[in-house]
Scaffold this active site. Structure first.
Site, PDB file in Angstrom:
ATOM      1  N   LYS A 169       0.839  -1.211   0.000  1.00 38.47           N
ATOM      2  CA  LYS A 169       0.000   0.000   0.000  1.00 38.47           C
ATOM      3  C   LYS A 169       0.871   1.257   0.000  1.00 38.47           C
ATOM      4  O   LYS A 169       0.648   2.170  -0.774  1.00 38.47           O
ATOM      5  CB  LYS A 169      -0.894  -0.001   1.249  1.00 38.47           C
ATOM      6  CG  LYS A 169      -1.524   1.340   1.547  1.00 38.47           C
ATOM      7  CD  LYS A 169      -2.429   1.294   2.745  1.00 38.47           C
ATOM      8  CE  LYS A 169      -1.788   1.640   4.057  1.00 38.47           C
ATOM      9  NZ  LYS A 169      -1.404   3.058   4.214  1.00 38.47           N
ATOM     10  N   ASP A 190       5.031   1.002  12.023  1.00 42.70           N
ATOM     11  CA  ASP A 190       3.791   0.339  11.607  1.00 42.70           C
ATOM     12  C   ASP A 190       3.692  -1.101  12.123  1.00 42.70           C
ATOM     13  O   ASP A 190       2.622  -1.712  12.017  1.00 42.70           O
ATOM     14  CB  ASP A 190       3.662   0.356  10.073  1.00 42.70           C
ATOM     15  CG  ASP A 190       3.298   1.744   9.553  1.00 42.70           C
ATOM     16  OD1 ASP A 190       2.955   2.612  10.369  1.00 42.70           O
ATOM     17  OD2 ASP A 190       3.355   1.947   8.327  1.00 42.70           O
TER      18      ASP A 190
HETATM   19  C1  UD1 Z   1       4.420   7.039   6.156  1.00 40.83           C
HETATM   20  C2  UD1 Z   1       3.578   5.789   6.059  1.00 40.83           C
HETATM   21  C3  UD1 Z   1       3.077   5.356   7.427  1.00 40.83           C
HETATM   22  C4  UD1 Z   1       4.255   5.224   8.392  1.00 40.83           C
HETATM   23  C5  UD1 Z   1       5.110   6.474   8.383  1.00 40.83           C
HETATM   24  C6  UD1 Z   1       6.388   6.336   9.205  1.00 40.83           C
HETATM   25  C7  UD1 Z   1       2.578   5.992   3.870  1.00 40.83           C
HETATM   26  C8  UD1 Z   1       1.349   6.207   3.055  1.00 40.83           C
HETATM   27  N1  UD1 Z   1       2.440   6.061   5.196  1.00 40.83           N
HETATM   28  O1  UD1 Z   1       3.577   8.076   6.658  1.00 40.83           O
HETATM   29  O2  UD1 Z   1       2.401   4.119   7.292  1.00 40.83           O
HETATM   30  O3  UD1 Z   1       3.767   5.025   9.688  1.00 40.83           O
HETATM   31  O4  UD1 Z   1       5.514   6.799   7.041  1.00 40.83           O
HETATM   32  O5  UD1 Z   1       7.148   5.266   8.754  1.00 40.83           O
HETATM   33  O6  UD1 Z   1       3.638   5.709   3.339  1.00 40.83           O
HETATM   34  N2  UD1 Z   1       6.141  14.917  10.395  1.00 40.83           N
HETATM   35  C9  UD1 Z   1       6.197  16.265  10.690  1.00 40.83           C
HETATM   36  N3  UD1 Z   1       6.056  17.159   9.673  1.00 40.83           N
HETATM   37  C10 UD1 Z   1       5.872  16.763   8.368  1.00 40.83           C
HETATM   38  C11 UD1 Z   1       5.831  15.379   8.084  1.00 40.83           C
HETATM   39  C12 UD1 Z   1       5.971  14.477   9.120  1.00 40.83           C
HETATM   40  O7  UD1 Z   1       6.358  16.651  11.850  1.00 40.83           O
HETATM   41  O8  UD1 Z   1       5.769  17.622   7.482  1.00 40.83           O
HETATM   42  C13 UD1 Z   1       6.269  13.937  11.495  1.00 40.83           C
HETATM   43  C14 UD1 Z   1       4.998  13.109  11.655  1.00 40.83           C
HETATM   44  O9  UD1 Z   1       4.062  13.790  12.458  1.00 40.83           O
HETATM   45  C15 UD1 Z   1       5.533  11.851  12.291  1.00 40.83           C
HETATM   46  C16 UD1 Z   1       6.922  11.699  11.659  1.00 40.83           C
HETATM   47  O10 UD1 Z   1       7.262  12.989  11.157  1.00 40.83           O
HETATM   48  O11 UD1 Z   1       5.666  12.033  13.673  1.00 40.83           O
HETATM   49  C17 UD1 Z   1       6.964  10.675  10.530  1.00 40.83           C
HETATM   50  O12 UD1 Z   1       6.069  11.043   9.515  1.00 40.83           O
HETATM   51  P1  UD1 Z   1       6.284  10.633   7.991  1.00 40.83           P
HETATM   52  O13 UD1 Z   1       7.557   9.878   7.839  1.00 40.83           O
HETATM   53  O14 UD1 Z   1       6.068  11.854   7.154  1.00 40.83           O
HETATM   54  O15 UD1 Z   1       5.068   9.647   7.781  1.00 40.83           O
HETATM   55  P2  UD1 Z   1       4.041   9.585   6.588  1.00 40.83           P
HETATM   56  O16 UD1 Z   1       4.729   9.831   5.290  1.00 40.83           O
HETATM   57  O17 UD1 Z   1       2.841  10.385   6.920  1.00 40.83           O
END
Ligand code: UD1
Length: 418
Positions: free
Chosen positions: A22, A305
């Protein structure tokens, strides 16, 4: 709304075929917006999140067809550049269309994203990086608007290796002439899958899997024929179900290299894990595992995850262990539900202390997000008696036909209308 009814305590045996990823599929589907040509993506799992992506791409003007795990995308006319709230709120990954749309039209408007309730999940890392490429960011009625007279290649250093931000920026930079250097990138295998897809479409991408990715952009990308990688989180969830309930389970269409941190932790807990070409076998006596501490970290660390299903497995550990959640600030909602099944867990902010119990007992419980739901399935398979899991729609967002696969492996599970 559907419920799962699981009668636990039977071993998990046989063979299960793992679906496509996914989290690799969603950015690759977003990347189809970087071309006017036809794209054909295979091994796409049939899931609610993919349906959400289908609806969003169709809304934006792509013509999508999806069946037999193959997703075909055509473009007949110019695309809209507004991703509205009703489509974005269901899934945070919807904001992955921002990078491609900004790159193609120099303007994009999207609603602040929704998705699982596992913390605040801001998008500042994405926005700061887009600004470096020349975008101006403003806000209106809950929407983010990005515009740029001209996008320019740049050196961008992420403050944290965000998976989504790395993907969004890789896609955007693919249509910016010149070399963009992304630093402190996420190194997850799904990033590498996207890099391979972008390369096939004609972008110059190198360095994926390391923390520095260089993208050499081109005017327009070509069509894509691609097969997405196996789902490492689905793989890990089934490994943990077999480990917790006991049995010998063979997983096909997957790869041990994708789940190394989990395989190491399982081995330390006393479970046997074997990887061969495209298959993984897990053999577990179903006895109480040795306690093993884990810390979730960006790849190649233990994946956040799999934290919840791991906790379900450790609930019966012979001793005390800790789970430290370093990625999300509010990802222990499953702990309270596991405690309803007899687990002994204390949550202290980002740390959970688990005192293993002799056995888990079936109970009515509720899934609060995709992976919390997976944890309840792992616990229910190992527990004595009947568990009813409510809010199965969370699980359906991320696991293709999970009840069919579990049934095939000997788990007594039925889906019932609530
Ligand atoms: C992706 C995965 C998700 C997984 C996560 C971490 C997909 C569709 N989803 O989510 O299943 O749990 O990676 O491995 O691929 N953050 C910020 N600011 C931002 C972006 C992120 O503070 O602009 C923080 C988030 O709140 C979180 C951390 O960074 O605490 C990790 O987020 P991120 O790696 O961006 O996760 P996703 O891409 O949303």
């Amino acid at each position: 709304m559907d419920n799962f009814v699981i009668h636990g305590g039977r071993t998990v045996n046989g063979e299960v075929k793992i679906s496509g990823s996914k989290n690799a599929a969603l950015p690759i589907l977003a990347a189809t917006m970087l071309t006017r040509d036809k794209c054909e993506i295979k091994n796409i799992p049939e899931l609610m999140d993919i349906k959400s992506a289908f609806e969003l791409l169709n809304y934006l003007g792509k013509k999508c067809f999806f069946g037999f795990n193959t997703f075909t995308v055509h473009e007949a006319s110019a695309l809209k550049h507004h991703a509205p709230y009703d489509l974005v709120r269901k899934m945070r990954a919807s904001m992955l269309v921002a990078g491609p749309l900004l790159a193609r039209y120099k303007k994009v408007r999207f609603s602040l994203p929704g998705g699982c309730i596992i913390g605040v999940r801001p998008i500042d890392i994405h926005l700061e990086a887009f600004k470096k490429l020349g975008a101006e960011v403003s806000y209106e009625k809950g929407d983010v608007i990005m515009t740029a007279a001209r996008l320019k290649p740049a050196r961008v250093k992420f403050r944290f290796p965000s998976v989504g931000a790395t993907e969004n920026l890789m896609m955007c930079a693919s249509l910016i002439k010149g070399i963009t250097t992304l630093e402190n990138c996420a190194r997850e295998p799904e990033i590498s899958d996207l890099a391979r897809a972008l390369r096939k479409m004609g972008a110059g991408v190198e360095g994926e899997g390391s923390s520095v990715i260089k993208i050499s952009g081109v005017k327009m990308l070509k069509g894509l024929k691609y097969e997405v990688m196996p789902d490492r989180i689905e793989t890990g969830t089934f490994m943990l179900a077999a480990a917790a309930a006991g049995g010998a389970l063979k997983l096909t269409n997957t790869n041990i290299a994708l789940v190394e941190p989990l395989a190491r932790a399982l081995t330390r807990a006393g479970v046997r894990v074997f990887g061969e070409k495209n298959t993984i076998t897990v053999i577990s006596s179903g006895a109480r595992p040795k306690p093993v501490d884990i810390i979730t970290e960006p790849h190649p660390g233990f994946p956040t995850d799999l934290q919840a299903p791991w906790m379900a497995f450790m609930a019966r550990a012979k001793g005390v262990c800790e789970v430290n959640e370093e990625i999300f600030e509010n990802r222990f909602m499953h702990a309270a539900e596991l405690m309803r099944m007899g687990a002994d867990i204390t949550v202290l902010e980002r740390k959970a202390v688990i005192r293993g119990v002799e056995r888990l007992l079936g109970a009515p419980v509720m899934a609060s997000d995709i992976r919390a739901g997976a944890a309840l399935i792992v616990a229910a398979a190992a527990a004595k008696g009947m568990t009813v899991i409510r809010r199965v729609y969370h699980i359906d967002r991320g696991y293709q036909k999970i009840e069919d696969k579990l049934r095939l492996a000997g788990v007594k599970i039925t889906r019932v209308k609530a």
